[in-house]
Design a protein around this motif. Structure first.
Motif, PDB file in Angstrom:
ATOM      1  N   ILE A  58      10.222 -65.389  39.716  1.00 16.13           N
ATOM      2  CA  ILE A  58      10.467 -65.240  38.280  1.00 16.13           C
ATOM      3  C   ILE A  58       9.587 -64.152  37.666  1.00 16.13           C
ATOM      4  N   PRO A  61      12.011 -60.226  35.575  1.00 17.80           N
ATOM      5  CA  PRO A  61      13.083 -60.834  34.786  1.00 17.80           C
ATOM      6  C   PRO A  61      14.476 -60.359  35.159  1.00 17.80           C
ATOM      7  N   THR A  64      15.613 -62.380  38.176  1.00 17.17           N
ATOM      8  CA  THR A  64      15.569 -63.839  38.146  1.00 17.17           C
ATOM      9  C   THR A  64      16.973 -64.398  38.259  1.00 17.17           C
ATOM     10  N   GLY A  69      16.792 -69.219  35.659  1.00 15.96           N
ATOM     11  CA  GLY A  69      16.599 -68.989  34.237  1.00 15.96           C
ATOM     12  C   GLY A  69      17.090 -70.154  33.401  1.00 15.96           C
ATOM     13  N   LYS A  70      18.213 -70.744  33.781  1.00 15.33           N
ATOM     14  CA  LYS A  70      18.753 -71.884  33.043  1.00 15.33           C
ATOM     15  C   LYS A  70      17.845 -73.097  33.161  1.00 15.33           C
ATOM     16  N   ASP A  73      14.842 -72.671  30.801  1.00 16.74           N
ATOM     17  CA  ASP A  73      15.161 -72.043  29.519  1.00 16.74           C
ATOM     18  C   ASP A  73      14.393 -72.630  28.339  1.00 16.74           C
ATOM     19  N   ASP A  77      13.885 -66.980  27.297  1.00 17.02           N
ATOM     20  CA  ASP A  77      14.773 -66.249  28.192  1.00 17.02           C
ATOM     21  C   ASP A  77      13.997 -65.799  29.437  1.00 17.02           C
ATOM     22  N   ARG A  78      14.682 -65.079  30.322  1.00 18.58           N
ATOM     23  CA  ARG A  78      14.073 -64.704  31.587  1.00 18.58           C
ATOM     24  C   ARG A  78      12.877 -63.773  31.424  1.00 18.58           C
ATOM     25  N   ILE A  81       9.811 -66.289  30.175  1.00 22.53           N
ATOM     26  CA  ILE A  81       9.305 -67.323  31.090  1.00 22.53           C
ATOM     27  C   ILE A  81       7.977 -66.920  31.730  1.00 22.53           C
TER      28      ILE A  81
END
Length: 609
Positions: A58, A61, A64, A69-70, A73, A77-78, A81
């Motif tokens: 991760i 971005p 990712t 990412g989900k 969340d 967002d990516r 994180i």
């Protein structure tokens, strides 16, 4: 494998994120409470897979994976994180420091003072005879070697994480710089702590401890003198290596005397006589607290220390350039101790050419302690010793049988329906912490066997060259998973504590151990399984037949060899591909050869009648 490790890890991540970040801030603590060890384990549930498995990274971005990412969340967002995780890592590193800024490694929530048969001096009423004494403030601040070991893994993950992400984002400059400084400081302090927790226990050859040690390895029922002399000879290289120790505890121990035997490894914390380690700036001002641990090594703490040191000295750490020059010097000293301890316990466990001592269960330590909880850690150290050196297939198969026998002994397949009499492998065990009673009541450390046995099976499955053993070990790991999941797994994918089964809080210790197992599962799945000699032989024979048949077709003027050059050329290419795959993928060779034979049957002219 029936268990899909990547899917399981992502489920753990999603549950962890929603549990710990529900209110927009990271919430620490779980079933075991909050201390330097539990909080590090909570972070490693995220950080360890993200650094070990490419598909879960991760730090970049734009790379990712969508499902990753989900799952995360709630952090944003990516692109957000990694920034949030850097802030959380920094919060941890700031929290576990003394007033002078030195990192601390206490784990008071893991310490347990058992019930005492003797009343405390200030309580002489009969109703207090079985009262448990509270853990004292002095004991609550004691650094412990499990926290040292886990901190190695966490600090390395943090350093690798932040260095990669800094190349992707310029917005985290100041906090990333502070994170690096604090992570390097904690890494160095943990390394020094492990140097000061390493012990060599020496006992006279006629002492009760030496007699218990010799009795454990004497599977051939030889005279005591012969066993003692044979053991001294078998351990001569370890003895020589221990005499070369230059920094940390273990120096100056007199092992040249032929009338002594010894034990070596790690204990639960800094020993009472551990010298301070000279460290170069900027870490020379870090406090090195005095210890109280007795100088007796234990296979459990030895195995934990070895796991952290393995991360420290891994190729990934070296290639990433995570260690400074001074840290490399200390890491080399730890690596030497790892190799010597691994060799020592491997020699004891598999001593002589007959029955292995570790097959004579339960294992008995020179201190008199014995049980399944001791046996498993000796087995794991023996497995580490095997991984470190070449060995014949028959030794691999014997070690696999050893794991299966231990699983049978500890009733791995049994259900957990009876809470009053669970199988030993799923029961909580306790280790005494010798020396802890100098600062209060005698303390214990809680451990469980199930997750560790599952990881031992998976690690062996990843390294075995026998396909049958691989499947057997994976089946054992899946059985343990099923039994643990039936009683210990929340519906969201997190795991309960064994000691607090009724709690609605997740156990980060258990969850982190399960995540480690899932990482090994993923590595097993990514590794090509051992090649079957029978399958290779069949594929080779079929390849020869397909090659010969193609040659005959090309020679026959009545065949498609003259009428369909494109077909025969394509079949020749298929055979070349099949030939290249023979050694590594005999199943593919067999399938391609069958396809060629099927097509050649279509091209061949009918036989003359």
């Amino acid at each position: 494998m029936r268990i899909q490790p990547r899917t399981e890890i992502i489920q753990v991540w999603q549950a962890l994120a929603r549990h710990t970040y529900a209110n927009g801030v990271w919430e620490w603590g779980g079933a075991e409470g909050q201390d330097s060890l539990s909080d590090a384990e909570q972070l490693l549930c995220l950080m360890y897979p993200a650094q070990q498995l490419d598909g879960l990274r991760i730090t970049r971005p734009d790379r990712t994976a969508p499902d990753v990412g989900k799952a995360l969340d709630v952090f944003g967002d990516r692109a957000t994180i990694p920034t949030k995780l850097i802030s959380v890592l920094l919060e941890y590193l700031r929290t576990y420091r003394a007033a002078d800024g030195s990192p601390t490694f206490s784990a008071p929530e893991h310490l347990d003072a058992p019930e005492h048969l003797d009343a405390p001096e200030h309580l002489d009423a009969p109703e207090h005879l079985d009262a448990a004494l509270p853990v004292t403030d002095a004991q609550r601040t004691l650094d412990v070697s499990p926290s040292y070991s886990v901190s190695l893994s966490l600090a390395l993950s943090a350093l690798s994480f932040v260095r990669v992400f800094r190349r992707e984002s310029k917005e985290v400059g100041e906090i990333a710089e502070e994170l690096e400084i604090l992570a390097q400081a904690r890494l160095t302090a943990a390394m020094v702590g492990l140097l000061r927790s390493f012990v060599i226990e020496v006992f006279d050859v006629d002492s009760p401890e030496a007699q218990k040690l010799c009795a454990m390895v004497n599977q051939a029922q030889l005279p005591y003198g012969a066993v003692a002399a044979g053991l001294q000879n078998a351990l001569s290289e370890v003895r020589a290596g221990l005499r070369d120790l230059t920094i940390g505890s273990g120096r100056g121990i007199h092992l040249a005397n032929p009338k002594v035997l010894f034990s070596c490894g790690w204990t639960w914390g800094v020993t009472a006589d551990a010298p301070e380690v000279d460290v170069a700036p900027p870490w020379d001002r870090q406090e090195q607290p005095a210890g109280i641990a007795a100088g007796s090594p234990h296979p459990y703490f030895t195995r934990l220390a070895c796991a952290g040191i393995a991360d420290l000295t891994s190729e990934q750490t070296r290639v990433s350039g995570l260690l400074e020059d001074e840290q490399q010097r200390i890491a080399a000293a730890l690596q030497l101790r790892l190799e010597l301890a691994r060799s020592y316990w491997g020699t004891l466990a598999m001593y002589d050419r007959g029955r292995w001592p570790v097959e004579d269960q339960p294992w008995r330590l020179p201190t008199g302690e014995s049980g399944d909880h001791v046996t498993l850690w000796v087995i794991r150290l023996a497995g580490s010793a095997l991984e470190a050196q070449p060995h014949p297939l028959k030794t691999e198969r014997r070690f696999t049988a050893l794991l299966r026998d231990f699983a049978s002994r500890t009733r791995v397949p049994d259900r957990l329906d009876d809470p009053d009499a669970p199988p030993p492998v799923y029961r909580q065990h306790h280790l005494d912490l010798p020396g802890s009673d100098t600062a209060g009541p005698a303390l214990r450390w809680p451990i469980e066997l199930g997750p560790s046995l599952m990881k031992a099976a998976l690690t062996s499955a990843a390294t075995t060259s026998s396909g049958d053993d691989r499947e057997s070990l994976l089946a054992l790991a899946e059985t343990i998973w099923d039994r643990l999941a039936a009683k210990r797994r929340f519906s969201n994918g997190l795991w309960r504590s064994l000691s607090a089964a009724g709690s609605d809080q997740p156990s980060w210790s258990t969850t982190e151990q399960i995540v480690e197992c899932l990482v090994v599962m993923a590595e097993v799945a990514a590794t090509r399984p051992p090649v079957s000699e029978l399958l290779t032989s069949l594929a080779r024979d079929l390849l020869h037949e397909a090659t010969h048949t193609l040659d005959r077709v090309l020679l026959d003027p009545r065949s498609g060899g003259t009428g369909a050059p494109t077909d025969t050329a394509a079949l020749g290419l298929l055979l070349a591909r099949a030939r290249d795959a023979l050694e590594d993928e005999p199943g593919l060779t067999l399938t391609l050869a069958q396809d060629v034979l099927r097509d050649l049957h279509r091209l061949r002219p009918p036989p003359d009648r």
